[in-house]
Enzyme design. Structure first.
Site, mmCIF file in Angstrom:
data_model
loop_
_atom_site.group_PDB
_atom_site.id
_atom_site.type_symbol
_atom_site.label_atom_id
_atom_site.label_comp_id
_atom_site.label_asym_id
_atom_site.label_seq_id
_atom_site.Cartn_x
_atom_site.Cartn_y
_atom_site.Cartn_z
ATOM 1 N N GLU A 8 47.747 34.248 27.970
ATOM 2 C CA GLU A 8 48.927 34.789 29.110
ATOM 3 C C GLU A 8 49.672 34.723 28.341
ATOM 4 O O GLU A 8 50.505 34.044 28.073
ATOM 5 C CB GLU A 8 48.592 34.981 29.415
ATOM 6 C CG GLU A 8 48.528 33.704 30.728
ATOM 7 C CD GLU A 8 48.922 34.045 32.141
ATOM 8 O OE1 GLU A 8 49.002 35.559 32.711
ATOM 9 O OE2 GLU A 8 48.361 33.423 32.550
ATOM 10 N N ASP B 118 40.934 38.055 27.586
ATOM 11 C CA ASP B 118 39.147 37.850 28.405
ATOM 12 C C ASP B 118 38.662 37.051 28.180
ATOM 13 O O ASP B 118 38.102 36.924 26.946
ATOM 14 C CB ASP B 118 38.910 39.450 28.172
ATOM 15 C CG ASP B 118 39.569 40.790 28.442
ATOM 16 O OD1 ASP B 118 40.902 40.211 28.995
ATOM 17 O OD2 ASP B 118 39.153 42.378 28.343
ATOM 18 N N CYS B 119 38.536 36.406 28.880
ATOM 19 C CA CYS B 119 37.378 34.808 29.404
ATOM 20 C C CYS B 119 37.216 34.180 28.440
ATOM 21 O O CYS B 119 36.655 34.392 27.246
ATOM 22 C CB CYS B 119 35.614 35.182 29.482
ATOM 23 S SG CYS B 119 35.381 36.711 29.732
ATOM 24 N N PHE B 120 38.846 33.357 28.148
ATOM 25 C CA PHE B 120 39.467 33.447 26.855
ATOM 26 C C PHE B 120 38.452 31.746 26.356
ATOM 27 O O PHE B 120 37.807 31.868 25.189
ATOM 28 C CB PHE B 120 40.915 32.975 26.619
ATOM 29 C CG PHE B 120 40.967 32.252 25.755
ATOM 30 C CD1 PHE B 120 41.650 32.747 24.291
ATOM 31 C CD2 PHE B 120 42.356 30.596 25.388
ATOM 32 C CE1 PHE B 120 42.118 32.344 22.534
ATOM 33 C CE2 PHE B 120 42.299 30.503 23.938
ATOM 34 C CZ PHE B 120 42.583 31.088 22.969
ATOM 35 N N ASN C 221 31.532 35.059 29.903
ATOM 36 C CA ASN C 221 32.074 36.020 29.581
ATOM 37 C C ASN C 221 31.450 36.941 31.235
ATOM 38 O O ASN C 221 30.696 36.837 32.210
ATOM 39 C CB ASN C 221 31.158 36.295 28.543
ATOM 40 C CG ASN C 221 29.897 36.211 28.419
ATOM 41 O OD1 ASN C 221 28.877 36.049 29.449
ATOM 42 N ND2 ASN C 221 28.932 36.031 27.162
ATOM 43 N N SER D 74 35.462 28.942 32.628
ATOM 44 C CA SER D 74 35.314 30.290 31.680
ATOM 45 C C SER D 74 33.916 31.097 31.182
ATOM 46 O O SER D 74 32.893 30.633 31.623
ATOM 47 C CB SER D 74 36.026 30.239 30.487
ATOM 48 O OG SER D 74 36.394 31.591 30.279
ATOM 49 N N ARG E 174 29.358 36.911 34.334
ATOM 50 C CA ARG E 174 30.279 37.372 35.400
ATOM 51 C C ARG E 174 28.730 38.683 36.476
ATOM 52 O O ARG E 174 28.799 38.398 37.570
ATOM 53 C CB ARG E 174 30.817 37.994 35.499
ATOM 54 C CG ARG E 174 32.429 36.927 34.537
ATOM 55 C CD ARG E 174 33.715 37.421 34.498
ATOM 56 N NE ARG E 174 34.330 36.711 33.988
ATOM 57 C CZ ARG E 174 35.763 36.670 34.018
ATOM 58 N NH1 ARG E 174 35.927 37.655 34.588
ATOM 59 N NH2 ARG E 174 35.921 35.995 33.233
#
Length: 650
Positions: free
Chosen positions: A236, A140-142, A177, A175, A181
């Site tokens: 991923e 998530d949101c790397f 977090n 990106s 967002r």
């Protein structure tokens, strides 16, 4: 951050329990409502933590961001182009490019795999009636999550990652977090626009080495679970856990939660996991597992699950495919095209609209079918290098020099990977003329371009030598004959690879090379020639209204297309600037080859290309007296001759 409730327990075939909100049916309206509710909760949590008014918290976070930028040497340099810094631009670009980092991550992953035992070549046979279980693990949101590691000052604050940081920053967020967002931010948003929506946003610089360090920890966790890991990118991967669950007797949900717990413990970052009977379903399930959750789709429910989704959510279905479907099949409806709509369409019609292969593949995907082979270590098909930012040239010689540097970079990468190739490809991005202002990223982005690709195949066998690649790329560039000032991007690729350094030494015919059809690029395309669909697409990308400079000037598209060509010099009357650059100081030889005799031609255009004024005696020839020749083609012959002679000498 504990302000926003954890969603780790969310899991189900069609239902997903949102924290404190009960079960939610899987449909578009419910998911949209849940997203709005989640954003509202996140904003409320942020305000409760003092995000709106706690100046002390913001000052501490700002100091962290400033210190991180001060420690990054790439940010000490002024933004440069190939024109400003011809010698150091390429090295700086590759060190600073996010896309380059993501594209070359595979090299690091392959080096990591070399230290691991070879996985089984073939997946073990499944038991009768056994369901295959595939997991898609996505961080998530790397980049934003890694930026917050070890920095307590950033906890509870909206964080994003970009090279830009100020209110005038035109760079993109790569990106952000989930707290960011909640303010309407997303990857791809401009920094200046993001700071308007979220004034407290903390923008951190890229930290590529840190990303790699954390990513390798994640992959170690995954390989501890099963050897059947298919790495996709830095953040991923797919896992086939069929055998793992058979051996342990466990269930997929429990294993997914164990993997997420291990990743969080090892790295401090959060992962979401989608589970399904194949890669396609697992990947689609991950979208509903985010953020910080698990989503499971059983084999028996896969078809119904996919049928309810918009077809645009399927991997590989882009804007072009959607436009074709809308135009040729679903022109009578304004509703969103779903996978159920595709299933109800005849396969013949899909093949006619999208092509035989793509039409069949789309129908299979809408049925939840994915028969792609599982390849843990897929073979490499190409090696390349590309630059599409900051590319500006004043002369053909500068463009040739840059192309040769790219070819040398490809050669270096091929040697590190121990591969050779027989096909050399040059890709150019050529600026479209009279594009409205603002249709580019920043001040030196490539903007609206035509993509030109030309290839040659080497009959002498596979190679990775820099001098061979440089020669081929330079000659392709000369044959394309795109004015240097119109080039906005360039890429070189080596394909048809042979991993054996001693293989591929075939018969050398045609001087050791077989040339593909390398046609000239022709004239520059115009914005007025784009159809409204493509104009609207560009406008959506750059957030600009569709505007036509020709309309402002009262110029019709037809006149715009024809008038410049009438004033342009015929190809028979011009000397190819790239051939001149390749020939260097051999102007008399160039002229002789151009005419096909020992007498030099009038070299005024070639002289002007080098910056000298044209001679006063240069009077254009009348069409009736024009000699029958094609100077550009003859100039290519000159360039080939000189390059071949230099190669023999060396």
């Amino acid at each position: 951050l504990d302000a926003a409730p954890s969603t780790g327990a969310r899991c189900g075939a069609y239902r997903r329990a949102a924290p404190g909100r009960g079960a939610m049916a899987h449909d578009e309206a419910s998911r949209a409502a849940a997203a709005r509710a989640y954003a509202s909760d996140a904003q409320r949590s942020f305000r409760d933590l003092g995000g709106d008014g706690n100046a002390q918290t913001n000052d501490a976070a700002t100091r962290v961001a400033v210190a991180a930028r001060a420690a990054e040497p790439l940010l000490d340099m002024k933004q440069r182009t190939t024109r400003d810094d011809p010698d150091g631009f390429m090295d700086t670009f590759f060190r600073a490019s996010r896309l380059h980092y993501i594209g070359t991550w595979k090299h690091r992953y392959e080096a990591f795999l070399e230290d691991l035992p070879e996985p089984p070549k073939v997946m073990p046979n499944k038991l009768a009636g056994e369901e295959r279980i595939v997991m898609h693990v996505d961080m998530d949101c790397f980049f934003a999550a890694v930026a917050s590691l070890g920095r307590p000052e950033l906890q509870g604050l909206p964080v994003a990652v970009s090279w830009s940081s100020g209110t005038k920053g035109a760079g993109e967020l790569s990106s952000c977090n989930y707290l960011a967002r909640a303010f309407g931010l997303s990857a791809g948003a401009r920094v200046n626009d993001a700071l308007v929506l979220c004034p407290n946003l903390v923008v951190m610089p890229y930290e590529f080495e840190k990303y790699s360090h954390v990513a390798l920890k994640v992959y170690r966790v995954l390989h501890d679970v099963t050897p059947h890991v298919m790495g996709v990118s830095v953040d991923e991967a797919y896992l086939d856990v069929t055998c793992k669950l058979r051996e342990t007797g466990g269930d997929a949900k429990t294993l997914a939660e164990e993997i997420r717990t291990a990743i969080r413990k090892e790295t401090g970052c959060v992962a979401s996991v989608g589970v399904g009977p194949n890669r396609l379903i697992a990947r689609l399930a991950t979208k509903h597992a985010k953020p910080d959750g698990v989503f499971l789709v059983d084999k028996g429910d896969a078809r119904e699950y996919v049928s309810s989704l918009p077809v645009g959510e399927l991997p590989g279905v882009g804007t072009g495919a959607l436009e074709k479907l809308k135009k040729n099949i679903f022109a009578d409806t304004t509703d969103t095209i779903t996978c159920r709509d595709i299933v109800a369409t005849s396969v013949a019609r899909l093949r006619t609209t999208l092509g035989p292969k793509a039409g069949t593949a789309l129908l299979d995907a809408c049925l939840g079918v994915d028969n792609r082979e599982w390849v843990t270590r897929p073979p490499r098909r190409s090696v390349g290098a590309q630059v599409t930012w900051g590319v500006r040239f004043d002369s053909a010689a500068a463009a040739v020099s840059f192309a040769e540097k790219l070819a040398t970079e490809v050669s270096t990468r091929a040697k590190k990977l121990r591969v050779q190739g027989r096909c050399v490809t040059l890709k150019l991005l050529r600026a479209v003329g009279n594009v409205p202002d603002g249709m580019m990223k920043g001040t030196v982005g490539h903007g609206v371009c035509d993509h030109l690709t030309r290839s040659v195949t080497l009959s002498a066998g596979a190679t990775r030598e820099a001098n061979v690649l440089c020669k081929e790329v330079a000659q392709i560039l000369a044959r394309l004959d795109v004015p240097a000032s119109e080039i906005r991007g360039m890429g070189v690729q080596l394909s048809k690879l042979d991993s054996d350094p001693g293989a591929g030494k075939g018969r050398a015919g045609n001087g050791g090379r077989t040339v593909g059809r390398v046609a000239s690029a022709g004239r520059q395309g115009e914005w007025s020639e784009r159809d409204e669909t493509r104009k609207n697409r560009y406008a959506a990308w750059f957030g600009k209204p569709v505007e036509d400079k020709n309309a402002k000037n009262g110029t019709s598209p037809v006149a715009k297309q024809t008038t410049p060509d009438n004033n342009r010099t015929s190809p028979r009357d011009k000397t190819n600037a790239y051939a001149a650059a390749l020939c260097g100081g051999q102007t008399r030889i160039l002229a002789s080859f151009a005419r096909g005799s020992g007498k030099p031609l009038n070299n005024s255009r070639l002289t002007q290309e080098r910056g000298a004024p044209a001679p006063a005696s240069d009077v254009p020839r009348s069409p009736a007296k024009r000699p029958r020749r094609t100077e550009g083609i003859a100039a290519f012959t000159c360039a080939s001759y000189l390059l071949k002679r230099a190669s023999i000498s060396s």
